[in-house]
Design a protein around this motif. Structure first.
Motif, PDB file in Angstrom:
ATOM      1  N   ARG A 234      30.490 -90.393   0.282  1.00  0.00           N
ATOM      2  CA  ARG A 234      29.115 -89.920   0.144  1.00  0.00           C
ATOM      3  C   ARG A 234      28.143 -91.060  -0.154  1.00  0.00           C
ATOM      4  O   ARG A 234      26.966 -90.818  -0.389  1.00  0.00           O
ATOM      5  N   ARG A 235      28.643 -92.282  -0.136  1.00  0.00           N
ATOM      6  CA  ARG A 235      27.791 -93.425  -0.434  1.00  0.00           C
ATOM      7  C   ARG A 235      27.513 -94.231   0.826  1.00  0.00           C
ATOM      8  O   ARG A 235      28.357 -94.359   1.697  1.00  0.00           O
ATOM      9  N   THR A 236      26.322 -94.795   0.895  1.00  0.00           N
ATOM     10  CA  THR A 236      25.978 -95.689   1.992  1.00  0.00           C
ATOM     11  C   THR A 236      26.600 -97.061   1.742  1.00  0.00           C
ATOM     12  O   THR A 236      26.949 -97.403   0.600  1.00  0.00           O
ATOM     13  N   PRO A 237      26.727 -97.881   2.764  1.00  0.00           N
ATOM     14  CA  PRO A 237      27.177 -99.255   2.524  1.00  0.00           C
ATOM     15  C   PRO A 237      26.316 -99.985   1.498  1.00  0.00           C
ATOM     16  O   PRO A 237      26.846-100.748   0.676  1.00  0.00           O
ATOM     17  N   ALA A 238      25.011 -99.761   1.513  1.00  0.00           N
ATOM     18  CA  ALA A 238      24.136-100.425   0.541  1.00  0.00           C
ATOM     19  C   ALA A 238      24.475-100.001  -0.882  1.00  0.00           C
ATOM     20  O   ALA A 238      24.504-100.832  -1.809  1.00  0.00           O
ATOM     21  N   GLU A 239      24.751 -98.723  -1.083  1.00  0.00           N
ATOM     22  CA  GLU A 239      25.095 -98.240  -2.419  1.00  0.00           C
ATOM     23  C   GLU A 239      26.438 -98.807  -2.874  1.00  0.00           C
ATOM     24  O   GLU A 239      26.607 -99.185  -4.045  1.00  0.00           O
ATOM     25  N   ILE A 240      27.401 -98.874  -1.957  1.00  0.00           N
ATOM     26  CA  ILE A 240      28.711 -99.424  -2.312  1.00  0.00           C
ATOM     27  C   ILE A 240      28.593-100.900  -2.667  1.00  0.00           C
ATOM     28  O   ILE A 240      29.174-101.374  -3.657  1.00  0.00           O
ATOM     29  N   ALA A 241      27.835-101.646  -1.868  1.00  0.00           N
ATOM     30  CA  ALA A 241      27.675-103.076  -2.143  1.00  0.00           C
ATOM     31  C   ALA A 241      27.019-103.297  -3.509  1.00  0.00           C
ATOM     32  O   ALA A 241      27.405-104.207  -4.258  1.00  0.00           O
ATOM     33  N   ALA A 242      26.037-102.472  -3.849  1.00  0.00           N
ATOM     34  CA  ALA A 242      25.383-102.611  -5.151  1.00  0.00           C
ATOM     35  C   ALA A 242      26.362-102.326  -6.283  1.00  0.00           C
ATOM     36  O   ALA A 242      26.377-103.030  -7.309  1.00  0.00           O
ATOM     37  N   LEU A 243      27.196-101.309  -6.115  1.00  0.00           N
ATOM     38  CA  LEU A 243      28.197-100.993  -7.140  1.00  0.00           C
ATOM     39  C   LEU A 243      29.247-102.097  -7.238  1.00  0.00           C
ATOM     40  O   LEU A 243      29.739-102.404  -8.337  1.00  0.00           O
TER      41      LEU A 243
END
Length: 509
Positions: A206-215
Motif C-alpha cells: 500500500r506504499r509508493t516507492p517514494a514512501e518506502i524510500a523515505a522509511l
C-alpha cells in the motif's frame, strides 16, 4: 450516444469445460472459450461480460482468451467472484488475476503484461500508462489472455464475473524508462544496512516507492531491494527515489504454489515466471535465469504457514536464505533451526554453506521497514559489492539501526577470522571467540555451535553494550555463531533476537 457509445454484450459460461486442459510446460492450466468483439466501426468503446464457475480442484491457472481487434487504445478488465461460507478449517475462495498479450502465455515468454494477484478488482493497460503491477505498452491486435489464478476454491466452487472493455483511438506515447543507478556514495569497505524484501503498490503493498524510500532512510538503511510479487512493473519507478545515500536494487518476489523466492538485484526489467510447482522440476531453470540477470536467489520465509508459502524446492539453487521475516515469530524460529542444521551438514561434508538473511517483508502500515535488516560487510555501496558480501555470508541480522555487533575468532600467530570466514587452525589449537554488542539493553548474548548453545552471557546492562568471550578449539566446535536475544516470554523457548550472525567456521577445510 456520442463519446459513450458502447457495445455491451453479456456472455455466460459454466467453465471450465469449454476447451481442453493442456500442460503449459509445467503446472496444468486450462483455457476457456474466447471473448470476442464485433467490428468496431464507428464505436469508441466496447464491453463484454462473461461469467463462469471454477470447481474445487481447478488447475493452478485458467486463461480466458480475448480477441482484440486493431485500433484499440486501452484494454480494461474488472472482475468479481463469490465468497460463500465454508466449514471451519476449509479454505474459502481466493482468485488472483493478471494479463498476457498477443505474444502468448508460454512459461518465461514475452507475453507477460502484469499481475495484481488478489490486490485489485480492476486494471487497465495502454501505451502510455497502466495500473500499478502492469506494463504500459501498445494494445496490439491478436489474442490476449486474462490469467486467473484460483489460489483456493471453496467446496461449492468459485463463481466469477469478468468485464472486458476496449477503448478505441490513437495510442499515447510510450513512457521513457529510467532505472536507479547501481552505485551510491559509500564509505569504502564498511558495514552497510539493507532490507531486501519490500512490497509497494505495484503488487499487494500500500506504499509508493517514494514512501518506502523515505522509511528506509529513516530506518538508517543504505540499500533496499524492490521485490513485488510476480511482476517487475515497479522497476522504472524507483529511479527518482535513489540517491547518494540510498542504493536501490531491483528484483521480484516469485510467488509459486510451493514457496516464495526473492530475486535480489537483477538487471532492470527482468521478469521471472512463477507458474510452476516443485513437482514440475522447473525451478532450477528460473534460478539460473535470476543469476544470468545478475541476481541472487533467496528463498523467503521458508517455513511460513500460509497456503503455498512453505518452501519445497530444496536449497541447492539458493545463494542465501531468509531466516528472519518481519517481527520474529515461531516460523522464523523453525527457519533458524533448519538453517543451523544446514550448517552442520556443510561442516560435516566440507561443502559450501548457505548464508542467512533477514528482511521486513513490509507491505503497509504498521509494517516496519528495516525490521529486521541485513548488515553486510562490502567493499563499497554498489550492487555487485553488496551481493558479493551477502553471497559470502559476511553479514549479520539486526532488529534496527540501533543494534551493532562485532564478532571475531582469533588463533595463534595473528590468525583472525570474521563473520562468514574460516579460521584455519589445527584441531587442538586454542581459539578465542569474541562478541561485542552495542544497542541491545537487557538482551542476552549467546554462542551457538554445531553442538548447540555452549555459552550464554549475562543480560546486557541498560546501556546495551557488552562483551562475551569464549575459548575453544576446532575439534570442539566446527563453527560458532552469535545470537543476542530479548528476555524469554514463554520459557523454555528463547526470546526473539535483537541480532544474530552468520557463522565463523573453525579448522582447516
Amino acid at each position: 450516444m456520442g463519446d459513450d457509445d458502447q457495445d455491451g454484450i453479456e456472455e455466460s459460461g459454466r467453465g471450465p469445460g469449454r476447451r481442453a486442459v493442456f500442460v503449459a510446460g509445467a503446472a496444468t492450466a486450462l483455457t476457456l472459450g474466447s471473448v470476442t468483439f464485433a467490428s468496431a466501426a464507428g464505436q469508441r468503446r466496447q464491453t463484454r461480460t462473461v461469467r463462469g464457475t471454477l470447481p474445487a480442484g481447478s488447475p493452478d491457472f485458467v486463461y480466458v482468451p480475448v480477441d482484440v481487434p486493431a485500433g484499440v487504445r486501452e484494454l480494461r478488465v474488472a472482475y468479481a467472484y463469490d465468497r460463500p461460507a465454508v466449514p471451519a478449517g476449509t479454505a474459502g475462495n481466493a482468485l488472483d488475476i493478471g494479463l498476457f498479450d498477443e505474444r502468448g502465455t508460454a512459461l518465461g515468454g514475452r507475453g507477460f503484461r502484469g499481475w495484481s494477484g488478489g490486490a485489485r478488482t480492476e486494471f487497465f493497460v495502454r501505451a502510455d500508462d497502466a495500473t500499478p503491477g502492469y506494463l504500459p505498452g501498445p494494445v496490439r491486435a491478436g489474442t490476449w489472455s486474462i490469467a486467473l489464478g484460483p489460489y483456493t476454491v471453496a467446496p461449492q466452487g468459485l463463481a466469477y464475473e469478468l468485464t472486458v472493455t476496449l477503448e478505441h483511438g490513437e495510442p499515447g506515447a510510450a513512457p521513457v524508462r529510467r532505472y536507479p543507478p547501481e552505485r551510491a556514495r559509500g564509505r569504502g569497505r564498511a558495514w552497510y544496512r539493507g532490507d531486501c524484501h519490500l512490497h509497494s503498490w505495484y503488487s499487494d503493498g500500500r506504499r509508493t516507492p517514494a514512501e518506502i524510500a523515505a522509511l528506509a532512510r529513516a530506518a538508517g538503511l543504505d540499500f533496499i531491494n524492490s521485490s513485488d510479487h510476480n511482476t517487475h512493473a515497479a522497476h522504472p519507478h524507483w529511479a527518482d527515489e535513489a540517491g547518494d545515500d540510498l542504493l536501490i536494487l531491483l528484483g521480484e518476489e516469485i510467488t509459486t504454489r510451493n514457496g516464495h523466492v526473492v530475486a535480489l538485484g537483477t538487471d532492470p526489467g527482468t521478469f521471472v515466471d512463477w507458474r510452476y510447482r516443485a513437482r514440475d522440476n522447473r525451478f532450477g531453470e528460473y534460478a539460473r535465469q535470476i543469476r544470468r540477470a545478475g541476481g541472487l536467489v533467496v528463498p523467503a520465509h521458508p517455513h511460513a504457514t500460509c497456503v503455498g508459502c512453505g518452501w519445497k524446492f530444496g536449497f541447492g539453487e539458493a545463494d542465501a536464505v531468509e531466516v528472519w521475516n518481519g517481527p520474529f515469530t515461531a516460523d522464523d524460529e523453525v527457519a533458524l533451526a533448519a538453517w543451523d542444521g544446514l550448517l552442520v551438514a556443510a561442516a560435516r561434508g566440507g561443502r559450501e554453506w548457505l548464508p542467512a538473511m533477514g528482511s521486513s517483508d513490509a507491505h503497509r502500515d504498521p509494517d516496519v521497514v528495516g525490521l529486521p535488516q541485513t548488515v553486510v560487510l562490502a567493499d563499497d555501496l554498489t550492487r555487485t559489492a553488496i551481493q558479493d558480501g551477502i553471497r559470502a555470508g559476511r553479514s549479520y541480522l539486526a532488529e534496527s539501526r540501533d543494534v551493532s555487533l562485532a564478532f571475531t575468532a582469533t588463533g595463534g600467530r595473528g590468525l583472525r577470522a570474521g563473520i562468514g570466514e574460516r579460521l584455519r587452525v589445527a584441531p587442538d589449537a586454542p581459539v578465542t571467540v569474541r562478541l561485542e554488542v552495542d544497542g541491545a539493553p537487557g538482551c542476552v548474548p549467546r554462542l551457538v555451535t554445531d553442538e548447540g548453545v555452549l555459552l550464554t552471557g549475562d543480560p546486557l546492562p541498560s546501556g546495551g553494550t557488552g562483551v562475551l568471550q569464549w575459548r575453544t578449539t576446532a575439534a570442539y566446535a566446527a563453527y560458532v555463531r552469535a545470537e543476542v536475544r530479548h528476555p524469554a516470554t514463554a520459557p523454555p523457548l528463547p526470546g526473539p533476537p535483537a541480532a544474530l550472525t552468520n557463522p565463523i567456521f573453525l579448522g582447516a577445510r
